[in-house]
Each structure stands twice: as C-alpha cells, then as structure tokens.
Motif scaffolding. Sequence first.
Motif, mmCIF file in Angstrom:
data_model
loop_
_atom_site.group_PDB
_atom_site.id
_atom_site.type_symbol
_atom_site.label_atom_id
_atom_site.label_comp_id
_atom_site.label_asym_id
_atom_site.label_seq_id
_atom_site.Cartn_x
_atom_site.Cartn_y
_atom_site.Cartn_z
ATOM 1 N N HIS A 38 0.851 -1.199 0.000
ATOM 2 C CA HIS A 38 0.000 0.000 0.000
ATOM 3 C C HIS A 38 0.884 1.246 0.000
ATOM 4 N N GLY A 39 0.424 2.280 -0.705
ATOM 5 C CA GLY A 39 1.162 3.533 -0.746
ATOM 6 C C GLY A 39 0.284 4.657 -1.248
ATOM 7 N N GLU A 40 0.947 5.730 -1.699
ATOM 8 C CA GLU A 40 0.253 6.888 -2.240
ATOM 9 C C GLU A 40 0.954 7.360 -3.494
ATOM 10 N N ALA A 41 0.182 7.772 -4.490
ATOM 11 C CA ALA A 41 0.716 8.338 -5.733
ATOM 12 C C ALA A 41 -0.433 8.967 -6.502
ATOM 13 N N PHE A 42 -0.107 9.850 -7.415
ATOM 14 C CA PHE A 42 -1.112 10.504 -8.277
ATOM 15 C C PHE A 42 -2.241 11.126 -7.456
ATOM 16 N N GLY A 43 -1.927 11.622 -6.262
ATOM 17 C CA GLY A 43 -2.920 12.271 -5.421
ATOM 18 C C GLY A 43 -3.899 11.333 -4.753
ATOM 19 N N GLY A 44 -3.616 10.043 -4.774
ATOM 20 C CA GLY A 44 -4.531 9.077 -4.169
ATOM 21 C C GLY A 44 -3.809 7.948 -3.463
ATOM 22 N N LYS A 45 -4.550 6.933 -3.126
ATOM 23 C CA LYS A 45 -4.014 5.752 -2.447
ATOM 24 C C LYS A 45 -3.835 4.636 -3.469
ATOM 25 N N THR A 46 -2.757 3.873 -3.301
ATOM 26 C CA THR A 46 -2.463 2.784 -4.220
ATOM 27 C C THR A 46 -2.394 1.461 -3.472
ATOM 28 N N GLU A 47 -2.747 0.412 -4.189
ATOM 29 C CA GLU A 47 -2.661 -0.941 -3.670
ATOM 30 C C GLU A 47 -2.117 -1.821 -4.785
#
Length: 156
Positions: A38-47
């Motif tokens: 899990h992380g953050e990128a492009f102004g949102g949360k990523t999975e």
Amino acid sequence: MKHLLSILMVLNLSCNAQAEKQLEPKIENIAWISGTWHGEAFGGKTEEIWSEPSAGSMMATFKLINDGKVTFYEIEIIREVENSLILQLKHFNNDLKGWETKDETVDFPLIQLTENKAVFKGMTFEKISPKEMNIYVDIKNDNGDVDIVKFNYKKQ
C-alpha cells in the motif's frame, strides 16, 4: 597513511561490488516483491498485490483510489523469457474497459537484477527492507518529456 587510505578505498570498492552483485534473471530472485503493498501516488491511495513466483512468472493487480473511488486498475506479470525477465501490464478504467488493444501490452524488459533491485526499462523495483519497497516508473508528461514517479510501498 597513504597505504591505509589505499586499503580503505579497495575495501569500499569491494563492498560496493558485493552489494551490486548481478543475479541470474530468474523469477525466484525477485520473490521479495510478492505480497500486498500500500502507498500513495497521483494524489490518491495505491494498492498492489504480487503473487509468489510459480511456473516461471509472478502476477499482480494494481488499483489507484482517488476521493474514495477507483481511478484505474492494472494487471501485471513478470515472466521468464529467453533467459531474461520481462514485466508486462495492461491498464483498465474503473469499469474494466481496457486502455490497450486486445493484443497489446506495455512491456518493460529487464536491464539489471541485483539482490535489492530489479531494473526494467522504464520501471525499477527497489527493496528498502522486507516490509518496504520503492517503485520508480517513467511516465511521459504532456510535453513529451519523461517524469519519474516514485511509489513508496509498505507491505501489509
């Protein structure tokens, strides 16, 4: 003193060479990528969820969430091909309509593989610790230039 400095320089070069030892391009040598990240990128949360290596490949799903809604998905694979590795992916809108044509994939051939880094042309996986990794992705911007987007992931 000059002799001591020379010895230290040789030891430092030796340690760096060991840290950057090239590994055979086998799927088992990137097993550390497997897991739920899990992380953050492009102004949102990523999975991103990667399977364990099996049958010469690994598979993954990626999801970007902005403002509580899925922006897009990816399906990814890394597989052994011709004594090397290749990462391939396809993008999908939030309704699973594909970005690429039916027979088209976005391909990233392997450039370099070390104990803590898998460098593909346009995408790099970097192991920080067993529970943290960075992924660097080359993305063309509106001007046609390439920006490097960093994903910092924590393993769940």
